[in-house]
Structures are given as structure tokens and as C-alpha cells.
Write an enzyme that holds these catalytic residues in place. Structure first.
Site, PDB file in Angstrom:
ATOM      1  N   TYR A  42      -1.890   0.451   9.978  1.00 23.25           N
ATOM      2  CA  TYR A  42      -2.136  -0.239   8.714  1.00 23.25           C
ATOM      3  C   TYR A  42      -0.883  -0.180   7.831  1.00 23.25           C
ATOM      4  CZ  TYR A  42      -3.735  -0.981   3.935  1.00 23.25           C
ATOM      5  OH  TYR A  42      -3.850  -1.423   2.636  1.00 23.25           O
ATOM      6  N   THR A  45       0.820  -1.210   0.000  1.00 26.30           N
ATOM      7  CA  THR A  45       0.000   0.000   0.000  1.00 26.30           C
ATOM      8  C   THR A  45       0.853   1.258   0.000  1.00 26.30           C
ATOM      9  OG1 THR A  45      -1.510   1.314   1.386  1.00 26.30           O
ATOM     10  CG2 THR A  45      -0.101  -0.233   2.521  1.00 26.30           C
TER      11      THR A  45
END
Length: 331
Positions: free
Chosen positions: A144, A120
């Protein structure tokens, strides 16, 4: 030549189900492992084999790797909601980092030579420069992003120690749905802007929240690089071809279009495509959101045999909307 088989973890989820379709369409055999905590068995194409279970279940995973003679793994399973990761960091380190460690260990133990990881752009945190290139500092600002960066580090270390190569694709904002209507983003309570906006357009929500209008951007709202999920899925298959062609080389690549749109520009696109006016609700900024995140995508274009086919905001919105309408008709 024997049939090549890829294991797709999280293949009943949003991006995983599209990648499974892309692999099937490219002639791969596909085995999906998914615990169906957020995915749907019906999202798995009937051409694929679905194994229900968790990627940290070593016995289950290794049986699947051996029984199906898996040549490569595409790893999508994990948790993906940034604000939730801030509120419940240990869930993210368990589901993303610890579970990925178990999967990588199973791959090494069973001699699987190729591994594709869905990483990501959150690994960059708040970048110093936009667009952001792969060599920019990795300073995640939420658990995250940290949980994904740790997996990238594990893969790099593992590839140095064992006969395995990998591609880590750092996604920017993924949106849209399969143009043929075979799968799309189906999770309830989604937080992605285009998904939320088409839910509002089909009457599932009363309004769309705009989180923060005081960012240092052209219109004050957050700017993101949106990539069509089918283009992203095609990039995974291209990455697989690259790993097979260069078995000693690993790659880490941004997956985006190199073009940013603000929240308000995206909502304008939804208004255009639907010929409606969405009700916009201004809210304070969310924790862990950078002002702008746009990819420098030159490396992926140079490295993979891949060209975006659906790099058009209105097209992305139209595909997402068509899927949302289809979803509304599901029993």
C-alpha cells in the site's frame, strides 16, 4: 471569472465525498468520477455531477476533463487496506499506481494544470524519529505504502517535464464524519479503529480487536495521529488555492495534528463519548503495522492557509458515532 471546476476521483468514497463537499462549500463546481466499487452514489452531494467509471478509462476521463473544463484534479480513487495490500499486492499496484499513471497522463494530455494527490504516512514505513517530518526517509513496509510512493514519484517527474503542479498530502489516520451529517465512513468491513469502535458501540460488532499490546509505546498498543476528515477535506481546498497562487511550485505535506493516541486511549474516548464499555479483544500484531506514526505538521501549517477546527479526539469520536447511528437508520 469563469466557474472553476475540480474533478474529484473516488468522490463517492469516504474522504473523497468530504473533499467534494468542502470544494462545493468553497464555491467550486465539482465533477466526481467513481466506479462505485467501494463508494456510494448517495454519498455524492446533489450539487456535484457524478460520472460513473474508472480513472484508467482514458476516453471517459478525458471527455470529462474537456467537457467540464476541469481546472484541477483531486485524486482519491484507490485501494486503502494495508493487510489486504500484503496479501494481494498486484491489486494495489494496479488500482493505485497503474491507475494513477493513467490519470496523470490524461491530466497532461488535456492541459489540467493542478493535481492534488491523497498520499499516506505509510510512505515512511517505520520512521526513525517521531514525530515524522516530510524529509524523513521513505521506506514503505507494505505494498500500500509503496504503491502510493510510486505515484508521488510519478507526479514529481511529471511536474518537471510538463506545465502541471501538484500537492501530495500524506494522511495520517483519518476519522470522524461531516459534522452536519451529510456524509461519513460507510464502507462495510472497515478496518479503521474509530470506525470499528463506533460500529461496536452501535451493536454492529460484538467487540473491538486490539492488534498487539507489546509495542514499544507507553501502554504497549500502537500509537497513531488521528485527523478529522472535515479538517483534512479543508486542507485539500487550501492546497488547491496554494497551487493556483503558485503555479510553478509543488508541495508534499503531512496531514495530521502532530499528536498521537494509543489504541487503548482511543477506545477509552469511545467509552467516554458513549457512556458504555466496549468489549476489547486482544489479538496478535497485524502484518505491516508500525508501533507509532505521528506527524510533524509544522510544514502544512506554515504552507497552507489552514488551521484544524476539530482537533479533539472526543469530537472526532462523537462525529463518527453520530454518522454510524444515521447509517443504521438507512433503508
Amino acid at each position: 471569472m469563469a466557474m472553476r471546476t475540480v474533478l474529484v476521483t473516488g468522490g463517492a468514497g469516504y474522504i473523497g465525498s468530504h473533499a467534494a463537499l468542502a470544494a462545493l462549500d468553497a464555491g467550486w463546481r465539482v465533477v466526481v468520477i467513481d466506479n462505485l466499487s467501494t463508494g456510494f452514489a448517495w454519498a455524492v452531494d446533489p450539487r456535484a455531477i457524478l460520472v460513473e467509471g474508472a480513472i484508467e478509462d482514458d476516453g471517459l476521463v478525458r471527455r470529462a476533463l474537456v467537457d467540464h473544463e476541469i481546472t484541477a484534479i483531486m485524486h482519491f480513487a484507490g485501494s486503502i487496506i494495508v493487510p489486504e495490500s500484503v496479501a494481494d499486492p498486484l491489486k494495489y499496484y494496479r488500482n493505485n499506481t497503474v491507475a494513477s499513471r493513467a490519470l496523470i497522463e490524461s491530466a497532461v494530455a488535456c492541459g489540467v494544470p493542478h493535481f492534488i494527490f491523497s498520499s499516506t504516512a505509510a510512505t515512511y514505513g517505520i520512521p526513525d524519529a517521531i514525530p515524522v517530518a516530510e524529509d524523513a526517509p521513505k521506506v514503505p513496509i507494505n505494498p500500500y505504502g509503496s504503491s502510493k510512493l510510486m505515484t508521488e514519484i510519478m507526479l514529481a517527474d511529471t511536474a518537471r517535464a510538463h506545465p502541471i503542479n501538484y500537492a501530495a498530502l500524506r494522511y495520517f489516520n483519518v476519522a470522524g464524519a461531516d459534522p452536519d451529517g451529510r456524509t461519513g465512513q460507510s464502507t462495510a468491513g472497515a478496518t479503521h479503529l474509530i470506525k470499528v469502535a463506533v460500529e461496536a458501540a452501535t451493536g454492529k460488532r460484538e467487540s473491538v480487536a486490539v492488534f498487539g499490546t507489546d509495542y514499544d509505546t507507553a501502554d504497549g498498543t500502537g500509537v497513531r495521529d488521528y485527523i478529522h476528515v472535515s479538517d483534512l477535506a479543508a486542507a485539500h481546498v487550501a492546497a488547491l488555492d496554494r497551487l493556483i497562487a503558485h503555479p510553478t511550485k509543488s508541495v508534499t505535506l503531512n496531514a495530521g495534528y502532530g499528536r498521537g493516541y494509543s489504541v487503548l486511549e482511543v477506545l477509552d474516548a469511545v467509552d467516554r463519548v458513549t457512556n458504555m464499555k466496549l468489549d476489547r479483544r486482544i489479538e496478535p500484531r497485524r502484518a505491516g503495522d508500525p508501533p507509532a506514526l505521528v506527524s510533524d505538521n509544522r510544514a502544512i501549517l506554515q504552507t497552507l492557509d489552514w488551521q484544524p477546527q476539530r482537533a479533539d479526539l472526543d469530537m472526532i469520536v462523537a462525529d463518527a458515532l453520530a454518522w454510524e447511528r444515521k447509517l443504521a437508520e438507512r433503508p
